[in-house]
Design a protein around this motif. Structure first.
Motif, short mmCIF file in Angstrom:
data_model
loop_
_atom_site.label_atom_id
_atom_site.label_comp_id
_atom_site.label_asym_id
_atom_site.label_seq_id
_atom_site.Cartn_x
_atom_site.Cartn_y
_atom_site.Cartn_z
N SER A 1 76.55 70.69 35.31
CA SER A 1 76.29 71.89 36.01
C SER A 1 76.08 71.91 37.34
CB SER A 1 74.60 72.43 35.36
OG SER A 1 73.61 71.68 35.93
N LEU A 2 75.71 70.63 37.99
CA LEU A 2 75.75 70.39 39.52
C LEU A 2 77.03 70.12 39.91
CD1 LEU A 2 72.10 69.17 40.05
CD2 LEU A 2 73.08 71.59 40.45
N GLU A 3 78.16 69.66 39.15
CA GLU A 3 79.40 69.20 39.75
C GLU A 3 80.20 70.13 40.28
OE1 GLU A 3 82.16 67.03 36.76
OE2 GLU A 3 80.48 65.81 36.37
N SER A 4 80.47 71.36 39.74
CA SER A 4 81.18 72.29 40.44
C SER A 4 80.79 73.50 39.96
CB SER A 4 82.74 72.00 40.56
OG SER A 4 83.03 72.25 39.06
N GLU A 5 81.41 74.74 40.60
CA GLU A 5 81.14 76.18 40.14
C GLU A 5 81.81 76.34 38.74
OE1 GLU A 5 81.23 79.14 42.84
OE2 GLU A 5 80.32 80.62 41.65
N PHE B 1 79.92 74.57 35.72
CA PHE B 1 78.71 75.10 35.82
C PHE B 1 79.07 76.37 34.73
CE2 PHE B 1 76.10 78.70 36.21
CZ PHE B 1 74.74 78.09 36.17
#
Lengths: 117, 137
Positions: free
Chosen positions: B49-53, B56
């Motif tokens: 979820s925090l890798e990229s929009e 997410f």
């Protein structure tokens, strides 16, 4: 099997509860910070985890999780993985379970720190 | 000299009339262990979820489409909420002596069950979008 405890019984009693309270407070804080009426959005979610204070608090949460679960699973293991239930095999059952727990905690800690920092 | 303990042990849970406080105590352990074992999954999801929009967004989509994913997260949520509330009850007893008699302990235990049920039901209605079945607006 004493080695798996954190310290004396009283010390364990207090440590596990301090960690529990930290986990509770962080959980409420996280829920209140990122949930809004229309769910979670990426912007708020990622900015929450980018803030330095939240990075420290999230790390504290994972450390508290590690300590709390290490002691909590010890209580379960010493109650059920005993000769009464498992006979001569209990020693191996106990050690296998503790190794598994140590593995899960190590995985969660290293992985979460890599994500946070 | 310590003699060997030969007292009979009777721990068949199916024949013991376990009070609700005892059931709650066992569930506290079961829920704690279950959440613990599933925690790497949550860390994995946090990472994605925090890798990229985009990732997410993909995760959100998957959550909307995949019932099993929703069910697992929901069950984990229920277990976590129950474990937290049962823990609060425990600390209330230890610090303030609340719920330490059989009667008050039983009431408090039912309160914990009720609260867990209420919170779970609200979340269930929300994530499975069941508003029309529960509320006539």
């Amino acid at each position: 099997m004493k080695m798996s405890k954190l310290g004396s019984g009283t010390k364990d009693f207090i440590i596990i509860r301090i960690c529990a309270v930290l986990i509770l407070i962080y959980s409420i804080y996280l829920a209140v910070s990122v949930f809004s009426a229309d769910g979670i959005n990426y912007k708020e979610w990622s900015s929450f985890f980018q803030s330095p204070i939240n990075k420290i608090l999230t790390s504290a949460f994972f450390v508290a999780f590690a300590i709390h679960t290490w002691r909590g699973t010890w209580a379960i293991a010493t109650d059920y993985l005993t000769p009464k239930f498992f006979g001569n095999f209990s020693k191996y059952a106990y050690l296998t379970f503790r190794l598994f727990v140590a593995g899960v905690i190590a995985l969660v800690l290293t992985w979460s720190f890599l994500i946070i920092w | 000299m310590i003699e060997k303990d030969n007292r009979p042990v009777h721990l068949n849970l199916l024949t013991i009339n376990l009070p609700i406080i005892g059931i709650s105590s066992i569930l506290h352990r079961v829920s704690g262990l279950a959440v613990f074992v599933c925690f790497p999954l949550l860390v994995w999801l946090l990472g994605i979820s925090l890798e990229s929009e985009e990732r997410f967004f993909n995760l959100q989509n998957l959550f909307q489409k995949m019932i099993l994913f929703k069910v697992i997260i929901f069950l984990l949520f229920v277990g976590f909420v129950y474990h937290l509330l049962a823990g609060v009850k425990k600390i209330l007893g230890e610090v303030f002596g609340i719920g330490e008699t059989l009667k008050s302990g039983t009431i408090l235990t039912w309160l914990i069950f009720g609260l867990t049920f209420a919170v779970s039901l609200i979340v269930l209605i929300d994530i499975f979008n069941l508003y029309e079945y529960f509320f006539v607006l």
